[in-house]
Each structure stands twice: as C-alpha cells, then as structure tokens.
Enzyme design. Structure first.
Site, PDB file in Angstrom:
ATOM      1  N   LYS A  38      55.801  27.008 -33.263  1.00  0.00           N
ATOM      2  CA  LYS A  38      55.468  26.359 -34.542  1.00  0.00           C
ATOM      3  C   LYS A  38      54.714  27.330 -35.448  1.00  0.00           C
ATOM      4  O   LYS A  38      54.233  28.381 -34.988  1.00  0.00           O
ATOM      5  CB  LYS A  38      54.607  25.123 -34.260  1.00  0.00           C
ATOM      6  CG  LYS A  38      53.246  25.464 -33.633  1.00  0.00           C
ATOM      7  CD  LYS A  38      52.541  24.222 -33.104  1.00  0.00           C
ATOM      8  CE  LYS A  38      51.196  24.585 -32.493  1.00  0.00           C
ATOM      9  NZ  LYS A  38      50.600  23.453 -31.759  1.00  0.00           N
ATOM     10  N   TYR A 270      32.319  41.670 -54.773  1.00  0.00           N
ATOM     11  CA  TYR A 270      31.774  40.523 -55.516  1.00  0.00           C
ATOM     12  C   TYR A 270      30.424  40.082 -54.963  1.00  0.00           C
ATOM     13  O   TYR A 270      30.240  39.936 -53.756  1.00  0.00           O
ATOM     14  CB  TYR A 270      32.722  39.333 -55.403  1.00  0.00           C
ATOM     15  CG  TYR A 270      34.018  39.496 -56.161  1.00  0.00           C
ATOM     16  CD1 TYR A 270      34.044  39.911 -57.487  1.00  0.00           C
ATOM     17  CD2 TYR A 270      35.220  39.206 -55.524  1.00  0.00           C
ATOM     18  CE1 TYR A 270      35.244  40.026 -58.173  1.00  0.00           C
ATOM     19  CE2 TYR A 270      36.427  39.331 -56.206  1.00  0.00           C
ATOM     20  CZ  TYR A 270      36.427  39.747 -57.535  1.00  0.00           C
ATOM     21  OH  TYR A 270      37.611  39.859 -58.199  1.00  0.00           O
TER      22      TYR A 270
HETATM   23  C1  LIG Z   1      50.381  23.844 -30.452  1.00  0.00           C
HETATM   24  C2  LIG Z   1      50.668  22.990 -29.286  1.00  0.00           C
HETATM   25  C3  LIG Z   1      50.793  23.536 -27.995  1.00  0.00           C
HETATM   26  C4  LIG Z   1      50.477  24.982 -27.672  1.00  0.00           C
HETATM   27  O1  LIG Z   1      49.087  25.129 -27.467  1.00  0.00           O
HETATM   28  P1  LIG Z   1      48.494  26.513 -26.965  1.00  0.00           P
HETATM   29  O2  LIG Z   1      47.057  26.232 -26.753  1.00  0.00           O
HETATM   30  O3  LIG Z   1      48.731  27.485 -28.092  1.00  0.00           O
HETATM   31  O4  LIG Z   1      49.217  26.883 -25.747  1.00  0.00           O
HETATM   32  C5  LIG Z   1      51.204  22.713 -26.970  1.00  0.00           C
HETATM   33  N1  LIG Z   1      51.444  21.398 -27.188  1.00  0.00           N
HETATM   34  C6  LIG Z   1      51.300  20.846 -28.417  1.00  0.00           C
HETATM   35  C7  LIG Z   1      51.550  19.398 -28.586  1.00  0.00           C
HETATM   36  C8  LIG Z   1      50.893  21.611 -29.494  1.00  0.00           C
HETATM   37  O5  LIG Z   1      50.737  21.034 -30.687  1.00  0.00           O
END
Ligand SMILES: *Cc1c(COP(=O)(O)O)cnc(C)c1O
Length: 379
Positions: A38, A270
């Site tokens: 994702k 800044y």
């Molecule tokens: C993002 C996500 C993961 C992965 O989590 P990690 O800690 O990066 O391994 C697994 N399951 C769900 C539902 C997620 O949203």
C-alpha cells in the site's frame, strides 16, 4: 555538461527487498507471506516492489484501497491480492472482475460487494475482518455473528466465496504486551464462530511484520508484512534491522545545490533557528518537507557528506535544507546521503525517525513524488 546524477533521488535496492521477503518466508514457514505494498509500496514504488516480492515467493500482496489493488492487476500482477479499506457506496465491480480478494468489516460493506457481483456476474472472493482489539477497522465482536451469517447467506446464494478471516494487532511491536495474547484469543473465538456457522474460514491471518518476527502463535496461515519487507525494523527498541537479518532497501540522496563559507554569527534558514557559532561552510540540500524531509528534524538530524556525518542546521524548508559542512572541502554537486542502510556510516531511516519523533514507516512512505525513484538489482 549535462549531469547524469539527478538533483535528488531515492535509490531502491530490489535485491534487498527480495532477500528480506525470502528471510521472512523462511522465518514463518509453513505460514505464507503477504507483502503489503500500500501507499506506493511504503514510498518505494508499488509495482516494482510487487515484482520483487513475487520473485521472492510472496504468495499474496496486500493494499489498503481498491484503486491500489486494481492498479496492481493492470500493472500485470496475476497473483492473489487483498484489499481492506472502503467507505459506503464503493464500486467493487472492477475488483470482483479482476479476481481481487475484498474485505468486509461490516454488513453494509458486504452488501456493496454483493451488489457488485450482481452487476459483474461473477463470484466475489471475500475475506471477513474482525476487530479483536485495535478498535479501528473490522467488525466488533458483538456484530461478528451477524456479519458471519450474512456472509453465509451470500455464499449459499453463490454470490461470494469466503477465502479468509483476519484481524490486525495493536501492540505487536511491544513483545510481551498482554494485548497481543488477548487479541489472539478473540481471533480464535471469531474463527470458531465461522466454523460453527458451517463455513470454512479459508486463510486465517493476524500478524503484521512485528507479529511475524516476534510471535509464532500469531502466524496462523499467513502473515502480512509491510515494513520488514522494506528492510526496516518494526521493533527498533528491541532489535535493529541488521539483528533481524533485514536490509533497508531505500537510500535517499541528493547533490549539493550550493556551498558557501559564512562568518560566525550567521543566521541560517527561516527564523534563524540556528546561528553559526564560528565561521563555517554551509551546503544546500535540494530536498525539503515537500519531498518528505520532516520539518521536525530541523537542527536534529544528520546527513552523510564528504565522508562524514554532518548536522542539518536551521529550519527545513519546503524544497531545501542546509547542512553544516564545517571545514570540510565540498563543492556544489557533491553527493549527500540523507539515509540508507548505514553501510558507509550514513544515518538510517530509523535514526531519522527518532530525530523526527516518529516511526520509520512515516519517513519512507512520505518521500514525495518530486524525488526520482531509481531501481537497483531489478530482473
Ligand atoms: C499496513 C498494514 C500491514 C503491514 O504492517 P507492517 O507493520 O508494515 O508489517 C498489515 N496489515 C494491515 C491491515 C495493514 O494496514
């Protein structure tokens, strides 16, 4: 002369991704590995990471939203893909047509999925998600029986096929946290309810990277690994990536856009949050908070330049930030590494996370679209 080195780039080591996925597979076998891609593969590039993950034997890919899943299919991925985040009224048509596994956390979500199967004329591959204690997505236990019953009805009607039952852990990054065992127990009850309703749950999965790395009882049939696949430690207080046998895949680097000698007492960037205590050389890095360099690291993080670690000074700006080069001899165009695997002494994304009071997930996933991604070790 036109330079071949870009102003700023994130170099992604696909060999490291493959090695990390292979490492996770061997750790959790016989459970399978879902690589979570994702958010553009946590900033690394979704399609490239997907290819590397498949090559290393990931039987599943996971994404949050439908568009990400469909983009994987359109990009040529033919394997199993799970998606889980939706709002009422989403059109599941394309996902159902593409054989993507969709998740229902509620009866309204299931109804949206079933509606799509009617329009598409295809059975949806369905997974059910139960909230075992994260209090985020997933059906709460009191709504679970109704969701399971609705899924049973839809399955009997030939609209859906149940392919999995799952949940997500809240505190797996704190080994020993009692909530993990408590979530496991609620999950087992939820699985029993599915079986009591005469359905096979399909794949049962609960663990994220931290669960996969620390708690075998959380593995069930499949683990969903995001962060660890990218070679970062989900449990940095306990074990570094290297201790876990993982290698960080992303190196963020740029080239100095300016180098200048300034006298003592010069205010930098800044707000003049830094004033040079003595004469020094400043270097301008063409990366700022719009590129994912957190403004919180102003006057806190270090970068690797001219063969040593040097501090960022002054406020991080939208497009640029400033490094104090001291008396080192540097020229415009010289390479600056903000973070990487740490081999040559450069900081890691984990160190950047600590400087920004956040987690390494946020450091890599927020690298902006202006930063060119370059892939090493493809094929
Ligand atoms: C993002 C996500 C993961 C992965 O989590 P990690 O800690 O990066 O391994 C697994 N399951 C769900 C539902 C997620 O949203």
């Amino acid at each position: 002369m036109i330079s071949e080195q870009p102003r700023a780039e994130a170099v992604i080591d696909l060999g490291a991704v493959r090695a990390n996925v292979a490492r996770l597979r061997s750790l959790v076998a016989p459970a399978h590995v879902m690589v979570v891609v994702k958010a553009d593969g946590y900033g690394h590039g979704m399609l490239q990471i997907a290819t590397a993950a498949r090559a290393a034997g990931a039987t599943w890919l996971g994404v949050a939203v439908l568009e990400e899943a469909v983009r994987l299919r359109v990009g040529g991925d033919t394997g199993r893909i799970l998606t889980w985040l939706a709002v009422p009224g989403e059109a599941y048509d394309e996902a159902v047509r593409a054989g993507i596994d969709v998740t229902a956390s509620s009866c309204w979500q299931l109804a949206d999925i079933v509606a799509a199967t009617g329009r598409v004329g295809q059975v949806a591959r369905l997974q059910l998600k139960v909230d075992t204690g994260l209090s985020r997505n997933g059906a709460p236990p009191d709504q679970w029986p109704e969701l399971v019953q609705s899924a049973r009805t839809a399955q009997d009607a030939g609209q859906v096929r149940l392919t999995g039952v799952w949940s997500h852990l809240a505190c797996a990054d704190e080994p020993g946290n009692p909530s993990v065992r408590a979530q496991e127990a609620v999950f087992r009850d939820a699985l029993a309810a599915v079986e009591a309703n005469g359905m096979a749950p399909g794949l049962r999965h609960l663990a994220n990277s931290a669960g996969a790395l620390t708690l075998r009882s959380s593995h069930f049939d499949l683990v969903r690994c995001g962060l660890a696949s990218y070679g970062l430690s989900p449990i940095p207080q306990v074990s570094s990536a290297a201790q876990l046998g993982l290698r960080s895949a992303m190196t963020l680097r740029g080239r100095l856009a300016a180098v200048k000698r300034v006298p003592a007492g010069s205010g930098v960037s800044y707000g003049h949050t830094h004033t040079t205590p003595e004469a020094t050389t400043l270097g301008l890095i063409p990366l700022g908070y719009a590129d994912g360099v957190p403004r919180q690291v102003s006057n806190r993080a270090q970068v690797w330049v001219t063969g040593s670690r040097r501090p960022l000074v002054g406020s991080v700006c939208m497009d640029q930030c400033v490094v104090d080069l001291g008396d080192s001899a540097a020229s415009p165009g010289d390479e600056v590494v903000l973070f990487g695997p740490g081999d040559s002494g450069e900081p890691t994304a984990q160190e950047w996370a600590e400087a920004a009071d956040t987690i390494s997930y946020e450091i890599v996933s927020r690298i902006g679209c202006r930063v060119v991604r370059r892939y090493d070790g493809g094929g």
